[in-house]
Scaffold this active site. Structure first.
Site, PDB file in Angstrom:
ATOM      1  N   PRO A  47       0.784  -1.242   0.000  1.00 21.83           N
ATOM      2  CA  PRO A  47       0.000   0.000   0.000  1.00 21.83           C
ATOM      3  C   PRO A  47       0.817   1.295   0.000  1.00 21.83           C
ATOM      4  O   PRO A  47       0.815   2.053   0.978  1.00 21.83           O
ATOM      5  CB  PRO A  47      -0.835  -0.133   1.273  1.00 21.83           C
ATOM      6  CG  PRO A  47       0.035  -0.922   2.196  1.00 21.83           C
ATOM      7  CD  PRO A  47       0.764  -1.908   1.317  1.00 21.83           C
ATOM      8  N   CYS A  48       1.481   1.569  -1.101  1.00 20.12           N
ATOM      9  CA  CYS A  48       2.219   2.826  -1.190  1.00 20.12           C
ATOM     10  C   CYS A  48       1.281   4.031  -1.194  1.00 20.12           C
ATOM     11  O   CYS A  48       1.724   5.163  -0.933  1.00 20.12           O
ATOM     12  CB  CYS A  48       3.114   2.837  -2.435  1.00 20.12           C
ATOM     13  SG  CYS A  48       2.287   2.438  -3.973  1.00 20.12           S
ATOM     14  N   HIS A  49      -0.022   3.808  -1.441  1.00 20.70           N
ATOM     15  CA  HIS A  49      -0.977   4.918  -1.402  1.00 20.70           C
ATOM     16  C   HIS A  49      -1.182   5.437   0.020  1.00 20.70           C
ATOM     17  O   HIS A  49      -1.735   6.529   0.195  1.00 20.70           O
ATOM     18  CB  HIS A  49      -2.323   4.491  -1.996  1.00 20.70           C
ATOM     19  CG  HIS A  49      -2.973   3.343  -1.286  1.00 20.70           C
ATOM     20  ND1 HIS A  49      -2.594   2.025  -1.477  1.00 20.70           N
ATOM     21  CD2 HIS A  49      -3.970   3.312  -0.356  1.00 20.70           C
ATOM     22  CE1 HIS A  49      -3.342   1.245  -0.717  1.00 20.70           C
ATOM     23  NE2 HIS A  49      -4.171   1.996  -0.019  1.00 20.70           N
TER      24      HIS A  49
END
Length: 287
Positions: A255-257
């Site tokens: 989850p780089c978001h």
């Protein structure tokens, strides 16, 4: 009430355990290539094996055995990148042979030492496009798991496929949208029966270390690049962390978001800031 009268807290326990854990980490940094067992590392910390296992795992979030495996894997991978044979990399890191190194690599990144050394050469990825909550999902599937997940707006699917495939220039691809749809349905399945999806990640040890840190961010929460940098290295590495986050090939699942700038702004999302905002809102609604 004096501070000493208070009941011990997890923070108190971590502070108390610090000298023991530091002694163990120092021992591992000097002797990991000897593949020490639990008894040896526990003795260096001055604890019984049973007590040490609990203390070390509670303090570091991983087991002593897993720490030795990670150190072995990182060094062996660098040796392979520099041209060493699989046998030489195994022996140099204190393993008995290629079969032991094979087990380490499968445990750490779900690829064999030979596949890691080739950087994708000889692999054939299954590539495809399927609908998702965030537009068209574009996937690359390796024989041992998911290697790429991107998102695209209508008409941009082929460009997104090319972008993902370019990260593995030595590998081949075959198009299969039906298989892609099956994977995307599993990715976005909800509920306790959701499948655990295998990931096959090809990247430098540094990048994979950052990606593992991303996996620890809970859904609905966000952190800064600086926080990730402090966790994996030092706050001064924020820029390098940003580059590793930007190179993440598996959106959503890694989850780089959930990573924001230090002032809380949405910045630096490869598949678009509007999509990043939508992902965070989607997760918030799932809570």
């Amino acid at each position: 009430m004096a501070i000493t009268d208070l009941d011990p807290t997890p923070l108190d326990e971590r502070a108390r355990d610090y000298p023991r854990v530091v002694a163990a980490l120092d021992y591992l940094s000097r002797h990991w290539s000897e593949q020490p067992d639990l008894d040896e590392v526990a003795a260096a910390a001055g604890l019984s094996p049973f007590h040490f296992q609990r203390v070390f795992t509670r303090w570091t979030g991983t087991s002593p055995k897993r720490m030795v495996s990670a150190l072995t894997h990182a060094t062996a991978r660098q040796l392979l990148v520099e041209g060493a044979s699989v046998l030489d990399a195994a022996l140099e890191t204190g393993l008995s042979g290629p079969s032991r190194l094979h087990d380490v690599f499968i445990a750490e990144e779900a690829v064999t030492p030979g596949e890691a050394k080739r950087g994708g050469a000889g692999l054939v990825f299954t590539a495809g496009v399927a609908p998702s909550p965030f537009g068209s999902a574009v996937v690359l599937i390796a024989p041992k798991g998911l290697s790429g997940l991107a998102f695209a707006d209508p008409g941009e699917e082929e460009a997104a496929l090319a972008d993902l495939a370019a990260r593995f220039p030595d590998a081949g691809t075959r198009r299969d949208d039906r298989t892609a749809r099956e994977w995307v349905e599993r990715i976005f399945a909800r509920g306790p029966g959701r499948d655990a999806l295998p990931l096959a990640l090809y990247g430098t040890p540094w990048r994979r270390q950052v990606w593992r840190a991303l996996l620890a961010i809970p859904p609905g929460k966000t952190v800064s690049y600086r926080t990730i940098a402090e966790e994996v290295c030092t706050a001064k590495a924020s820029r390098a962390v940003g580059a590793a986050v930007g190179a993440n090939p598996v959106s959503w699942l890694i989850p780089c978001h959930r990573v924001l700038s230090s002032d809380g702004r949405l910045t630096g999302y490869h598949w678009g800031l509007k999509r990043k905002c939508a992902m965070l809102a989607y997760e918030a609604a799932m809570d």
